[in-house]
Design an enzyme around this catalytic site. Structure first.
Site, mmCIF file in Angstrom:
data_model
loop_
_atom_site.group_PDB
_atom_site.id
_atom_site.type_symbol
_atom_site.label_atom_id
_atom_site.label_comp_id
_atom_site.label_asym_id
_atom_site.label_seq_id
_atom_site.Cartn_x
_atom_site.Cartn_y
_atom_site.Cartn_z
ATOM 1 N N ASP A 19 0.865 -1.187 0.000
ATOM 2 C CA ASP A 19 0.000 0.000 0.000
ATOM 3 C C ASP A 19 0.897 1.232 0.000
ATOM 4 O O ASP A 19 1.125 1.867 1.031
ATOM 5 C CB ASP A 19 -0.884 -0.036 1.254
ATOM 6 C CG ASP A 19 -2.042 0.945 1.176
ATOM 7 O OD1 ASP A 19 -2.252 1.530 0.103
ATOM 8 O OD2 ASP A 19 -2.727 1.135 2.192
ATOM 9 N N GLU A 96 -6.398 5.052 -8.714
ATOM 10 C CA GLU A 96 -7.677 5.560 -8.212
ATOM 11 C C GLU A 96 -8.289 6.626 -9.123
ATOM 12 O O GLU A 96 -7.602 7.533 -9.612
ATOM 13 C CB GLU A 96 -7.467 6.152 -6.808
ATOM 14 C CG GLU A 96 -8.757 6.458 -6.081
ATOM 15 C CD GLU A 96 -8.662 6.181 -4.586
ATOM 16 O OE1 GLU A 96 -9.580 6.586 -3.872
ATOM 17 O OE2 GLU A 96 -7.685 5.553 -4.153
ATOM 18 N N LYS A 132 -9.530 1.888 -9.102
ATOM 19 C CA LYS A 132 -9.934 2.034 -7.704
ATOM 20 C C LYS A 132 -11.028 3.093 -7.596
ATOM 21 O O LYS A 132 -10.849 4.232 -8.039
ATOM 22 C CB LYS A 132 -8.707 2.427 -6.886
ATOM 23 C CG LYS A 132 -8.723 2.028 -5.439
ATOM 24 C CD LYS A 132 -7.341 2.244 -4.858
ATOM 25 C CE LYS A 132 -7.321 2.017 -3.372
ATOM 26 N NZ LYS A 132 -6.012 2.436 -2.811
ATOM 27 N N THR A 156 -12.949 0.706 -2.978
ATOM 28 C CA THR A 156 -12.232 1.101 -1.778
ATOM 29 C C THR A 156 -13.129 1.888 -0.822
ATOM 30 O O THR A 156 -14.311 2.081 -1.096
ATOM 31 C CB THR A 156 -10.979 1.919 -2.184
ATOM 32 O OG1 THR A 156 -10.179 2.154 -1.030
ATOM 33 C CG2 THR A 156 -11.363 3.247 -2.817
ATOM 34 N N PHE A 178 -11.670 -1.390 5.009
ATOM 35 C CA PHE A 178 -10.682 -0.631 5.777
ATOM 36 C C PHE A 178 -10.720 -1.014 7.248
ATOM 37 O O PHE A 178 -11.586 -0.569 7.995
ATOM 38 C CB PHE A 178 -10.951 0.870 5.608
ATOM 39 C CG PHE A 178 -10.334 1.476 4.376
ATOM 40 C CD1 PHE A 178 -10.229 0.761 3.204
ATOM 41 C CD2 PHE A 178 -9.863 2.782 4.402
ATOM 42 C CE1 PHE A 178 -9.665 1.318 2.067
ATOM 43 C CE2 PHE A 178 -9.299 3.356 3.271
ATOM 44 C CZ PHE A 178 -9.193 2.628 2.103
#
Length: 323
Positions: A19, A96, A132, A156, A178
């Site tokens: 990440d 993203e 994303k 996400t 998350f």
């Protein structure tokens, strides 16, 4: 005989993803996949080691000109870092869509198509990329369209089972629940103390994993946003885990047995099958204060860093024009 590190043991049962936008960290840690976001790209762009990549994007943007030059350079930077990461990791790189498009299905689809086209122009096929997208209703519907076109998506900012259910219904390739941010909310609300086993983020991901496996759902579960290695160890065996370089280093340095906690062959009691249309999804999210607040907060945070990136790029473009 030396015991394998906990990172090596984890890799034997879970696909480990980095990440980070830090190319050197990825080269050193050798993950299978890599995920980035506006915060990580901003951090990377501000790092002197990547000045050459930034300079190339600025020079390209100067040649393009026009009102949309700043946004175009930001997109190019995200793809540039992504291209570099595809040279290092054998698997996928997540890029993203702009967080300020999180409530616009049409614009999200268009941006995703543009990202895929930009990668293809640079010689990277769509099979190496995950788009994303925030797990809003609008984002999930964009993923439904993109998946049907053969563009795989990573949903996400996912904090609750209703989001996971809607993503599965949209045939999303992968979700990123998350963990740490769920814990943050509960601690701030006065909950705890928590162990790795009672951590609300860990409990949430285990519930989603059980739901997917019990109901034959192919969507990949990739735990994300970790606060400590205890959370990671409690999810050993999850399909994938995306982990920051600091925690990857801690796992690499740690020894001792790492038992498998999640397995498709042993899922225990799973949540019942849910059917969610837009109205039911929005009501379920509204009933969950944590998920509602963390989703909104996450989008605001990514938008803030996206604006920071745009501001930095705008300044560099002005410098380039003046030079």
């Amino acid at each position: 005989m030396m015991t394998a590190s906990k990172l090596e043991q984890l890799r034997a049962m879970t696909t480990v993803v980095a990440d980070t936008g830090d190319i050197e960290a990825v080269r050193r840690l050798k993950p299978v996949d890599c995920t980035t976001n506006p915060t990580l790209i901003l951090k990377a762009v501000e790092t002197p080691a990547y000045a050459a990549l930034v300079d190339e994007a600025i020079a390209w943007g100067k040649r393009q000109g026009g009102a949309g030059a700043v946004e175009a350079v930001c997109d190019r930077l995200a793809v540039t870092f992504g291209v570099e990461l595809t040279k290092i990791v054998p698997g996928r790189v997540s890029t993203e869509v702009d967080a300020d498009l999180s409530f616009d299905t049409k614009a999200t689809i268009e941006k995703a198509r543009a990202i895929i086209a930009a990668y293809q122009e640079r010689g990277v096929g769509r099979e190496r990329i995950l788009i994303k997208i925030a797990s809003t209703w609008e984002g999930i519907q964009a993923a439904r369209v993109l998946q049907a076109e053969g563009v795989d998506c990573n949903l996400t900012l996912l904090f609750a089972l209703p989001q996971a259910v809607a993503c599965a219904d949209a045939k999303a390739f992968l979700i990123s629940p998350f963990v740490g941010r769920i814990l943050d909310w509960h601690v701030k609300a006065g909950g705890g103390p928590y162990t790795a086993e009672t951590d609300p983020g860990v409990v949430s991901v285990r519930s989603i994993y059980s739901y997917y496996k019990a109901h034959g759902i192919d969507t990949v579960v990739m735990g994300a946003s970790f606060r400590n290695t205890g959370e990671i160890e409690a999810l050993a065996g999850c399909d994938r885990l995306t982990i920051g370089p600091g925690l990857l280093d801690e796992l690499q340095a740690a020894t001792g047995e790492l038992p498998r906690k999640l397995s498709p062959d042993s899922i225990g009691k799973a949540p019942e099958r849910l059917v969610l249309d837009e109205k039911a999804f929005r009501f379920a999210m509204n009933e969950d204060a944590m998920a509602t607040e963390k989703l909104a907060e996450g989008i605001r945070g990514f938008v803030k860093d996206l604006r920071g990136l745009r501001k930095l790029v705008a300044a560099k473009l002005e410098e380039a024009k003046a030079a």
